[in-house]
Design a protein around this motif. Structure first.
Motif, PDB file in Angstrom:
ATOM      1  N   ARG A 299       0.836  -1.200   0.000  1.00  0.00           N
ATOM      2  CA  ARG A 299       0.000   0.000   0.000  1.00  0.00           C
ATOM      3  C   ARG A 299       0.867   1.245   0.000  1.00  0.00           C
ATOM      4  O   ARG A 299       2.024   1.184   0.386  1.00  0.00           O
ATOM      5  N   ILE A 300       0.306   2.341  -0.404  1.00  0.00           N
ATOM      6  CA  ILE A 300       1.015   3.628  -0.368  1.00  0.00           C
ATOM      7  C   ILE A 300       0.120   4.631   0.357  1.00  0.00           C
ATOM      8  O   ILE A 300      -1.097   4.435   0.429  1.00  0.00           O
ATOM      9  N   PRO A 301       0.720   5.703   0.891  1.00  0.00           N
ATOM     10  CA  PRO A 301      -0.123   6.700   1.568  1.00  0.00           C
ATOM     11  C   PRO A 301      -1.040   7.386   0.559  1.00  0.00           C
ATOM     12  O   PRO A 301      -0.642   7.663  -0.575  1.00  0.00           O
ATOM     13  N   THR A 302      -2.259   7.652   0.994  1.00  0.00           N
ATOM     14  CA  THR A 302      -3.180   8.443   0.167  1.00  0.00           C
ATOM     15  C   THR A 302      -2.894   9.909   0.422  1.00  0.00           C
ATOM     16  O   THR A 302      -2.502  10.295   1.515  1.00  0.00           O
ATOM     17  N   ARG A 303      -3.070  10.735  -0.608  1.00  0.00           N
ATOM     18  CA  ARG A 303      -2.744  12.155  -0.479  1.00  0.00           C
ATOM     19  C   ARG A 303      -4.016  13.010  -0.495  1.00  0.00           C
ATOM     20  O   ARG A 303      -5.016  12.648  -1.122  1.00  0.00           O
ATOM     21  N   LEU A 304      -3.919  14.157   0.184  1.00  0.00           N
ATOM     22  CA  LEU A 304      -5.046  15.085   0.208  1.00  0.00           C
ATOM     23  C   LEU A 304      -5.434  15.456  -1.230  1.00  0.00           C
ATOM     24  O   LEU A 304      -4.555  15.735  -2.044  1.00  0.00           O
ATOM     25  N   TYR A 305      -6.698  15.456  -1.502  1.00  0.00           N
ATOM     26  CA  TYR A 305      -7.212  15.691  -2.858  1.00  0.00           C
ATOM     27  C   TYR A 305      -6.520  14.771  -3.866  1.00  0.00           C
ATOM     28  O   TYR A 305      -6.295  15.136  -5.018  1.00  0.00           O
ATOM     29  N   ASN A 306      -6.144  13.605  -3.386  1.00  0.00           N
ATOM     30  CA  ASN A 306      -5.521  12.585  -4.243  1.00  0.00           C
ATOM     31  C   ASN A 306      -4.275  13.116  -4.959  1.00  0.00           C
ATOM     32  O   ASN A 306      -3.967  12.704  -6.086  1.00  0.00           O
ATOM     33  N   GLY A 307      -3.583  14.058  -4.317  1.00  0.00           N
ATOM     34  CA  GLY A 307      -2.356  14.599  -4.913  1.00  0.00           C
ATOM     35  C   GLY A 307      -2.596  15.848  -5.757  1.00  0.00           C
ATOM     36  O   GLY A 307      -1.652  16.387  -6.329  1.00  0.00           O
ATOM     37  N   TYR A 308      -3.842  16.331  -5.823  1.00  0.00           N
ATOM     38  CA  TYR A 308      -4.158  17.484  -6.681  1.00  0.00           C
ATOM     39  C   TYR A 308      -4.474  18.746  -5.870  1.00  0.00           C
ATOM     40  O   TYR A 308      -5.146  19.648  -6.377  1.00  0.00           O
ATOM     41  N   ALA A 309      -3.985  18.803  -4.609  1.00  0.00           N
ATOM     42  CA  ALA A 309      -4.334  19.945  -3.746  1.00  0.00           C
ATOM     43  C   ALA A 309      -3.940  21.274  -4.387  1.00  0.00           C
ATOM     44  O   ALA A 309      -4.691  22.244  -4.331  1.00  0.00           O
ATOM     45  N   GLU A 310      -2.771  21.311  -5.026  1.00  0.00           N
ATOM     46  CA  GLU A 310      -2.338  22.607  -5.579  1.00  0.00           C
ATOM     47  C   GLU A 310      -3.276  23.074  -6.690  1.00  0.00           C
ATOM     48  O   GLU A 310      -3.401  24.262  -6.958  1.00  0.00           O
ATOM     49  N   PHE A 311      -3.956  22.131  -7.323  1.00  0.00           N
ATOM     50  CA  PHE A 311      -4.915  22.527  -8.368  1.00  0.00           C
ATOM     51  C   PHE A 311      -6.259  22.956  -7.765  1.00  0.00           C
ATOM     52  O   PHE A 311      -6.866  23.887  -8.245  1.00  0.00           O
ATOM     53  N   VAL A 312      -6.743  22.206  -6.763  1.00  0.00           N
ATOM     54  CA  VAL A 312      -8.158  22.352  -6.409  1.00  0.00           C
ATOM     55  C   VAL A 312      -8.464  22.934  -5.035  1.00  0.00           C
ATOM     56  O   VAL A 312      -9.621  23.271  -4.766  1.00  0.00           O
ATOM     57  N   ALA A 313      -7.465  23.038  -4.136  1.00  0.00           N
ATOM     58  CA  ALA A 313      -7.792  23.450  -2.759  1.00  0.00           C
ATOM     59  C   ALA A 313      -8.576  24.773  -2.738  1.00  0.00           C
ATOM     60  O   ALA A 313      -9.508  24.937  -1.947  1.00  0.00           O
ATOM     61  N   ASP A 314      -8.232  25.688  -3.642  1.00  0.00           N
ATOM     62  CA  ASP A 314      -8.918  26.991  -3.647  1.00  0.00           C
ATOM     63  C   ASP A 314     -10.418  26.878  -3.898  1.00  0.00           C
ATOM     64  O   ASP A 314     -11.187  27.756  -3.506  1.00  0.00           O
ATOM     65  N   LEU A 315     -10.818  25.804  -4.563  1.00  0.00           N
ATOM     66  CA  LEU A 315     -12.250  25.635  -4.864  1.00  0.00           C
ATOM     67  C   LEU A 315     -13.080  25.584  -3.587  1.00  0.00           C
ATOM     68  O   LEU A 315     -14.276  25.857  -3.613  1.00  0.00           O
ATOM     69  N   TYR A 316     -12.432  25.177  -2.489  1.00  0.00           N
ATOM     70  CA  TYR A 316     -13.192  24.881  -1.272  1.00  0.00           C
ATOM     71  C   TYR A 316     -12.958  25.908  -0.170  1.00  0.00           C
ATOM     72  O   TYR A 316     -13.387  25.694   0.961  1.00  0.00           O
ATOM     73  N   ALA A 317     -12.305  27.020  -0.512  1.00  0.00           N
ATOM     74  CA  ALA A 317     -12.108  28.088   0.473  1.00  0.00           C
ATOM     75  C   ALA A 317     -13.487  28.575   0.917  1.00  0.00           C
ATOM     76  O   ALA A 317     -14.377  28.782   0.097  1.00  0.00           O
ATOM     77  N   GLY A 318     -13.673  28.725   2.219  1.00  0.00           N
ATOM     78  CA  GLY A 318     -14.951  29.228   2.720  1.00  0.00           C
ATOM     79  C   GLY A 318     -16.030  28.180   2.834  1.00  0.00           C
ATOM     80  O   GLY A 318     -17.173  28.495   3.181  1.00  0.00           O
ATOM     81  N   LEU A 319     -15.710  26.931   2.550  1.00  0.00           N
ATOM     82  CA  LEU A 319     -16.730  25.870   2.626  1.00  0.00           C
ATOM     83  C   LEU A 319     -16.447  24.894   3.771  1.00  0.00           C
ATOM     84  O   LEU A 319     -16.858  23.742   3.732  1.00  0.00           O
ATOM     85  N   ALA A 320     -15.749  25.371   4.779  1.00  0.00           N
ATOM     86  CA  ALA A 320     -15.295  24.465   5.845  1.00  0.00           C
ATOM     87  C   ALA A 320     -16.454  23.758   6.552  1.00  0.00           C
ATOM     88  O   ALA A 320     -16.277  22.671   7.107  1.00  0.00           O
ATOM     89  N   ASP A 321     -17.646  24.339   6.509  1.00  0.00           N
ATOM     90  CA  ASP A 321     -18.779  23.697   7.208  1.00  0.00           C
ATOM     91  C   ASP A 321     -19.418  22.578   6.383  1.00  0.00           C
ATOM     92  O   ASP A 321     -20.271  21.849   6.867  1.00  0.00           O
ATOM     93  N   GLU A 322     -19.020  22.463   5.143  1.00  0.00           N
ATOM     94  CA  GLU A 322     -19.573  21.404   4.284  1.00  0.00           C
ATOM     95  C   GLU A 322     -18.818  20.094   4.535  1.00  0.00           C
ATOM     96  O   GLU A 322     -17.607  20.125   4.814  1.00  0.00           O
ATOM     97  N   PRO A 323     -19.482  18.949   4.422  1.00  0.00           N
ATOM     98  CA  PRO A 323     -18.759  17.666   4.561  1.00  0.00           C
ATOM     99  C   PRO A 323     -17.969  17.374   3.287  1.00  0.00           C
ATOM    100  O   PRO A 323     -18.340  16.542   2.461  1.00  0.00           O
ATOM    101  N   LEU A 324     -16.861  18.081   3.133  1.00  0.00           N
ATOM    102  CA  LEU A 324     -16.115  18.056   1.869  1.00  0.00           C
ATOM    103  C   LEU A 324     -15.466  16.719   1.573  1.00  0.00           C
ATOM    104  O   LEU A 324     -15.118  16.421   0.441  1.00  0.00           O
ATOM    105  N   PHE A 325     -15.249  15.904   2.616  1.00  0.00           N
ATOM    106  CA  PHE A 325     -14.398  14.722   2.447  1.00  0.00           C
ATOM    107  C   PHE A 325     -15.136  13.413   2.642  1.00  0.00           C
ATOM    108  O   PHE A 325     -14.559  12.405   3.023  1.00  0.00           O
TER     109      PHE A 325
END
Ligand code: MTE
Length: 326
Positions: A299-325
């Motif tokens: 097995r290998i470690p899973t990465r936040l946003y499957n390794g695409y955080a630099e592309f997509v993290a901004d999409l979720y700014a301000g949505l911390a109350d949503e069950p994003l994960f």
């Protein structure tokens, strides 16, 4: 995802591919992993493409393959063996086991129309072949992380979903894009199971649908998609769990309301609308910290946003109350 029968990870790898065949192919694929592009060696690229079965009544726009590789979307892991990526699948319309390719041969691809409707300037229905030919095809290597904790790395051929959005000309009231798979219980025996809310539906926000990573795949490994992978067109949103990547789409509907999605209707506490990959948020029944790359030991470690955080993290700014994960 796995509500009946045995779980996906309980199927031994030996049930997927005989070991000797598998290790011979590993040599080929190990070589591929070090190559900058699948098309770098025509002979190698050809032998990989041959491993992907043709959809006998399908193969839309086959003359457009292989499409040029877009170097912006590379993954620094070896590609998955094409026989695993096309031989170990989820396609509940044909059954809830992984070796679904044979049963999925029943999928009738012609005629295949795609309807674009809802909050758009003009609703329309067009042939899948025509739609594919209108779109700019390219190849992108993406990761896919299933919520069941297996993963693959595959070269999809297709077009950015935002090209389809631009083609659809949505009204400003559109906030979501709802996508729907075919409904034909006679053809697809899984759809006779009345406890599932058929047809399979998925959805994205408009910000997600127009994000550069959101992709409509029409091919894999330089060939048109085989049926089990969602011919003639399916979604590829690599920062989300694989169940968001709906297969064999027949309808794109622009809506003001968040769509009810297939898995969130079945098990709302396990599978949500957002389904962004996060190793630190376990599924209620198992950890998401690691994943099992198909065809690789361990097995290998899973990465936040499957390794695409630099592309997509901004999409979720301000949505911390949503069950994003979930
Ligand atoms: N789309 C439809 N229509 N039906 C399905 O059962 N399974 C999903 C997704 N898209 C599914 C679907 C799940 S759970 C996963 S992990 C991916 O497809 C698997 O895609 P693959 O078989 O091409 O790897």
């Amino acid at each position: 995802m796995l509500l009946r029968v045995r779980r996906g990870w309980e199927i031994p790898e030996s049930g997927v591919t005989p070991e000797s065949v598998f290790w011979n192919r590993r040599r080929l694929l190990g070589a591929m992993g070090t190559m900058p592009a699948l098309a770098a060696s025509p002979a190698l690229a050809m032998s990989v493409r041959r491993a992907v079965p043709a959809a006998t009544d399908g193969d839309f726009a086959a003359d457009l393959y292989p499409a040029p590789r877009n170097p912006r979307y590379e993954v620094n892991r070896p590609l998955t063996d094409p026989e695993l990526a096309t031989g170990y699948n989820n396609f509940y319309e044909f059954g809830s086991y992984k070796q679904i390719a044979k049963a999925a041969r029943a999928l009738e691809l012609r005629p295949w129309t795609v309807t674009i409707d809802g909050l758009v300037e003009r609703e329309r229905t067009l042939d899948a072949e025509e739609l594919i030919r209108r779109m700019p095809l390219e190849e992108r290597v993406y990761r896919l992380r299933c919520v069941e904790a297996w993963s693959i790395v595959v070269p999809w051929t297709g077009f950015p979903l935002r090209e389809l959005v631009a083609f659809a000309r949505p009204l400003s009231a559109a906030r979501y894009l709802r996508m729907e798979t075919f409904l034909d219980p006679e053809m697809a025996p899984g759809q006779r199971a009345s406890w599932y809310p058929w047809p399979y539906v998925e959805g994205l926000t408009m910000a997600e649908a127009t994000h550069e990573l959101a992709f409509v795949a029409t091919g894999i490994y330089g060939r048109p998609l085989p049926k089990q992978n969602g011919a003639p067109l399916r979604l590829a949103v690599p920062w989300k769990y694989g169940f968001k990547s709906i297969k064999s789409i027949v309808r794109f509907t622009f809506t003001a309301e968040r769509p009810e999605t297939f898995w969130s209707l079945i098990a709302p506490h396990e599978y949500g609308f957002w389904a962004n990959v996060n190793p630190e948020v376990p599924h209620p029944r198992w950890s998401q910290a690691e994943e099992r790359p198909l065809g690789e030991p361990g097995r290998i470690p899973t990465r936040l946003y499957n390794g695409y955080a630099e592309f997509v993290a901004d999409l979720y700014a301000g949505l911390a109350d949503e069950p994003l994960f979930m």
